[in-house]
Design an enzyme around this catalytic site. Structure first.
Site, PDB file in Angstrom:
ATOM      1  N   GLU A 106       0.871  -1.171   0.000  1.00  0.00           N
ATOM      2  CA  GLU A 106       0.000   0.000   0.000  1.00  0.00           C
ATOM      3  C   GLU A 106       0.910   1.223   0.000  1.00  0.00           C
ATOM      4  O   GLU A 106       1.912   1.245   0.714  1.00  0.00           O
ATOM      5  CB  GLU A 106      -0.873  -0.021   1.256  1.00  0.00           C
ATOM      6  CG  GLU A 106      -1.843   1.136   1.391  1.00  0.00           C
ATOM      7  CD  GLU A 106      -2.597   1.089   2.716  1.00  0.00           C
ATOM      8  OE1 GLU A 106      -3.791   1.398   2.714  1.00  0.00           O
ATOM      9  OE2 GLU A 106      -1.968   0.742   3.757  1.00  0.00           O
ATOM     10  N   GLU A 197      -7.845  10.896   3.026  1.00  0.00           N
ATOM     11  CA  GLU A 197      -8.039   9.943   4.120  1.00  0.00           C
ATOM     12  C   GLU A 197      -8.098  10.711   5.428  1.00  0.00           C
ATOM     13  O   GLU A 197      -7.421  11.731   5.595  1.00  0.00           O
ATOM     14  CB  GLU A 197      -6.905   8.922   4.177  1.00  0.00           C
ATOM     15  CG  GLU A 197      -7.011   7.976   5.355  1.00  0.00           C
ATOM     16  CD  GLU A 197      -6.014   6.829   5.326  1.00  0.00           C
ATOM     17  OE1 GLU A 197      -6.150   5.921   6.162  1.00  0.00           O
ATOM     18  OE2 GLU A 197      -5.094   6.847   4.474  1.00  0.00           O
TER      19      GLU A 197
END
Length: 211
Positions: A106, A197
Protein backbone atom coordinates in the site's frame (compact mmCIF):
# COMPACT_ATOMS: atom_id res chain seq x y z
CA UNK A 1 -4.66 2.87 6.12
CA UNK A 2 -2.95 4.78 8.88
CA UNK A 3 0.49 3.72 10.12
CA UNK A 4 1.09 3.06 13.82
CA UNK A 5 4.49 1.35 14.11
CA UNK A 6 7.25 2.84 16.28
CA UNK A 7 9.93 4.89 14.55
CA UNK A 8 13.21 3.16 13.77
CA UNK A 9 16.27 4.21 11.82
CA UNK A 10 17.47 2.40 8.75
CA UNK A 11 20.98 2.24 7.31
CA UNK A 12 21.00 2.60 3.53
CA UNK A 13 23.51 0.46 1.68
CA UNK A 14 25.91 2.14 -0.70
CA UNK A 15 24.98 -0.09 -3.64
CA UNK A 16 21.29 -0.52 -4.36
CA UNK A 17 19.82 -3.58 -6.04
CA UNK A 18 18.68 -3.22 -9.64
CA UNK A 19 15.46 -1.22 -9.81
CA UNK A 20 12.53 -2.57 -11.83
CA UNK A 21 11.51 -0.28 -14.65
CA UNK A 22 8.22 1.57 -14.03
CA UNK A 23 5.17 0.44 -15.96
CA UNK A 24 3.54 3.14 -18.10
CA UNK A 25 -0.18 2.69 -18.67
CA UNK A 26 -2.17 4.76 -21.14
CA UNK A 27 -4.78 6.97 -19.50
CA UNK A 28 -6.57 7.88 -22.71
CA UNK A 29 -9.73 6.35 -21.27
CA UNK A 30 -9.65 8.83 -18.40
CA UNK A 31 -10.62 8.29 -14.79
CA UNK A 32 -12.36 4.95 -14.33
CA UNK A 33 -12.21 4.13 -10.63
CA UNK A 34 -14.03 5.47 -7.56
CA UNK A 35 -12.43 4.83 -4.18
CA UNK A 36 -15.10 4.80 -1.50
CA UNK A 37 -13.87 3.17 1.69
CA UNK A 38 -16.21 4.27 4.49
CA UNK A 39 -17.26 7.38 2.58
CA UNK A 40 -20.48 7.31 4.62
CA UNK A 41 -18.47 8.68 7.55
CA UNK A 42 -18.73 12.06 5.84
CA UNK A 43 -20.40 13.66 2.86
CA UNK A 44 -18.64 12.14 -0.17
CA UNK A 45 -19.74 13.31 -3.63
CA UNK A 46 -18.04 12.89 -6.98
CA UNK A 47 -18.33 13.39 -10.73
CA UNK A 48 -16.24 10.68 -12.35
CA UNK A 49 -16.49 12.12 -15.86
CA UNK A 50 -15.30 15.55 -14.66
CA UNK A 51 -12.57 14.13 -12.42
CA UNK A 52 -13.84 15.94 -9.34
CA UNK A 53 -14.77 14.85 -5.83
CA UNK A 54 -15.54 16.43 -2.47
CA UNK A 55 -15.48 15.11 1.07
CA UNK A 56 -16.67 16.86 4.22
CA UNK A 57 -16.35 15.27 7.64
CA UNK A 58 -17.31 16.46 11.09
CA UNK A 59 -15.46 16.26 14.39
CA UNK A 60 -15.88 12.87 15.99
CA UNK A 61 -15.48 10.78 12.83
CA UNK A 62 -15.65 7.25 14.24
CA UNK A 63 -13.32 5.33 11.94
CA UNK A 64 -10.90 5.55 9.01
CA UNK A 65 -12.12 6.57 5.55
CA UNK A 66 -10.33 6.79 2.19
CA UNK A 67 -12.14 8.38 -0.75
CA UNK A 68 -11.07 9.60 -4.17
CA UNK A 69 -10.93 9.11 -7.92
CA UNK A 70 -8.39 7.50 -10.21
CA UNK A 71 -7.66 4.41 -12.24
CA UNK A 72 -8.34 0.69 -11.90
CA UNK A 73 -4.71 0.01 -12.81
CA UNK A 74 -2.02 2.27 -11.40
CA UNK A 75 1.16 3.38 -13.12
CA UNK A 76 4.14 5.70 -12.78
CA UNK A 77 2.48 8.35 -14.98
CA UNK A 78 2.51 11.86 -13.53
CA UNK A 79 -0.71 13.07 -11.89
CA UNK A 80 -1.84 16.70 -12.01
CA UNK A 81 -4.42 17.88 -9.48
CA UNK A 82 -5.79 20.94 -7.71
CA UNK A 83 -7.59 20.98 -4.39
CA UNK A 84 -9.07 23.00 -1.59
CA UNK A 85 -8.11 21.04 1.51
CA UNK A 86 -8.66 21.92 5.16
CA UNK A 87 -7.81 19.44 7.90
CA UNK A 88 -6.57 21.49 10.84
CA UNK A 89 -6.92 19.35 13.95
CA UNK A 90 -7.68 16.26 11.88
CA UNK A 91 -5.52 13.21 11.30
CA UNK A 92 -5.81 13.30 7.53
CA UNK A 93 -3.89 13.05 4.25
CA UNK A 94 -4.28 14.49 0.76
CA UNK A 95 -2.30 11.98 -1.27
CA UNK A 96 -1.72 9.85 -4.32
CA UNK A 97 -2.79 6.47 -2.97
CA UNK A 98 -2.77 2.94 -4.31
CA UNK A 99 -1.81 -0.71 -4.07
CA UNK A 100 0.60 -3.15 -5.69
CA UNK A 101 -0.57 -6.74 -6.03
CA UNK A 102 2.79 -8.48 -5.58
CA UNK A 103 4.71 -8.08 -3.44
CA UNK A 104 1.57 -6.70 -1.84
CA UNK A 105 2.06 -3.07 -0.82
CA UNK A 106 0.00 0.00 0.00
CA UNK A 107 1.49 3.38 -0.90
CA UNK A 108 1.01 7.10 -0.33
CA UNK A 109 2.58 10.19 -1.86
CA UNK A 110 1.36 12.70 0.73
CA UNK A 111 1.02 16.22 -0.65
CA UNK A 112 -0.60 17.76 2.45
CA UNK A 113 -1.77 16.47 5.81
CA UNK A 114 -3.51 17.54 8.99
CA UNK A 115 -1.98 17.02 12.43
CA UNK A 116 -0.27 13.68 11.77
CA UNK A 117 2.82 12.95 9.67
CA UNK A 118 3.00 9.19 9.03
CA UNK A 119 6.80 9.29 8.89
CA UNK A 120 6.86 10.40 12.52
CA UNK A 121 6.08 6.82 13.57
CA UNK A 122 7.53 4.61 10.84
CA UNK A 123 10.92 3.39 9.61
CA UNK A 124 12.82 6.10 7.77
CA UNK A 125 14.21 5.37 4.31
CA UNK A 126 15.72 8.83 3.87
CA UNK A 127 14.50 11.55 1.53
CA UNK A 128 13.81 12.07 -2.16
CA UNK A 129 13.60 15.41 -3.99
CA UNK A 130 10.77 15.79 -6.48
CA UNK A 131 8.55 18.51 -7.92
CA UNK A 132 10.20 21.35 -6.04
CA UNK A 133 10.33 19.83 -2.57
CA UNK A 134 12.05 17.27 -0.40
CA UNK A 135 9.87 14.33 0.60
CA UNK A 136 10.47 12.29 3.76
CA UNK A 137 10.32 8.61 2.85
CA UNK A 138 9.37 5.86 5.27
CA UNK A 139 7.95 2.36 5.44
CA UNK A 140 5.95 0.16 7.78
CA UNK A 141 4.77 -3.44 7.93
CA UNK A 142 1.09 -4.05 8.62
CA UNK A 143 0.30 -7.46 10.11
CA UNK A 144 -3.12 -9.08 9.70
CA UNK A 145 -4.75 -5.84 8.58
CA UNK A 146 -7.47 -5.08 5.99
CA UNK A 147 -6.11 -5.09 2.45
CA UNK A 148 -7.15 -5.53 -1.19
CA UNK A 149 -7.18 -9.31 -0.62
CA UNK A 150 -9.02 -9.32 2.70
CA UNK A 151 -6.89 -9.61 5.83
CA UNK A 152 -3.18 -9.90 5.14
CA UNK A 153 0.33 -8.77 6.03
CA UNK A 154 1.78 -6.15 3.69
CA UNK A 155 4.25 -3.27 3.42
CA UNK A 156 3.35 0.42 3.39
CA UNK A 157 5.44 3.04 1.58
CA UNK A 158 5.12 6.76 2.26
CA UNK A 159 6.64 9.86 0.69
CA UNK A 160 5.60 12.94 2.69
CA UNK A 161 6.14 16.36 1.11
CA UNK A 162 7.93 18.79 3.43
CA UNK A 163 6.72 21.89 1.55
CA UNK A 164 3.07 20.89 1.57
CA UNK A 165 0.79 21.97 -1.25
CA UNK A 166 -2.74 21.50 -2.56
CA UNK A 167 -2.12 21.68 -6.30
CA UNK A 168 0.54 20.66 -8.77
CA UNK A 169 1.93 17.73 -10.70
CA UNK A 170 3.19 14.64 -8.88
CA UNK A 171 6.02 12.87 -10.73
CA UNK A 172 5.01 9.45 -9.47
CA UNK A 173 7.98 7.68 -11.09
CA UNK A 174 10.45 9.49 -8.82
CA UNK A 175 8.82 7.93 -5.76
CA UNK A 176 8.32 4.48 -7.25
CA UNK A 177 11.96 4.31 -8.33
CA UNK A 178 13.19 5.34 -4.88
CA UNK A 179 10.89 2.89 -3.10
CA UNK A 180 12.01 0.12 -5.48
CA UNK A 181 15.46 0.33 -3.89
CA UNK A 182 13.75 -0.82 -0.68
CA UNK A 183 11.57 -3.67 -1.93
CA UNK A 184 8.72 -1.90 -3.73
CA UNK A 185 7.59 -4.06 -6.67
CA UNK A 186 7.18 -1.18 -9.17
CA UNK A 187 4.91 -3.37 -11.32
CA UNK A 188 1.72 -5.44 -11.10
CA UNK A 189 -0.28 -2.42 -9.96
CA UNK A 190 -3.78 -2.49 -8.55
CA UNK A 191 -5.85 0.71 -8.37
CA UNK A 192 -4.39 4.21 -7.98
CA UNK A 193 -6.29 7.33 -6.90
CA UNK A 194 -5.91 10.91 -5.77
CA UNK A 195 -7.37 10.47 -2.31
CA UNK A 196 -8.36 12.03 0.97
CA UNK A 197 -8.04 9.94 4.12
CA UNK A 198 -8.93 10.81 7.72
CA UNK A 199 -9.65 9.07 10.99
CA UNK A 200 -10.18 11.90 13.47
CA UNK A 201 -11.18 15.54 13.72
CA UNK A 202 -13.06 17.53 11.10
CA UNK A 203 -12.19 18.76 7.65
CA UNK A 204 -13.10 19.23 4.02
CA UNK A 205 -11.62 18.69 0.59
CA UNK A 206 -12.63 19.49 -2.99
CA UNK A 207 -10.31 17.89 -5.54
CA UNK A 208 -9.96 18.02 -9.33
CA UNK A 209 -7.73 15.53 -11.17
CA UNK A 210 -6.72 16.65 -14.65
CA UNK A 211 -4.32 13.85 -15.60
Amino acid sequence: MKVTAAFAGLLVTAFAAPVPEPVLVSRSAGINYVQNYNGNLGDFTYDESAGTFSMYWEDGVSSDFVVGLGWTTGSSNAITYSAEYSASGSSSYLAVYGWVNYPQAEYYIVEDYGDYNPCSSATSLGTVYSDGSTYQVCTDTRTNEPSITGTSTFTQYFSVRESTRTSGTVTVANHFNFWAQHGFGNSDFNYQVMAVEAWSGAGSASVTISS
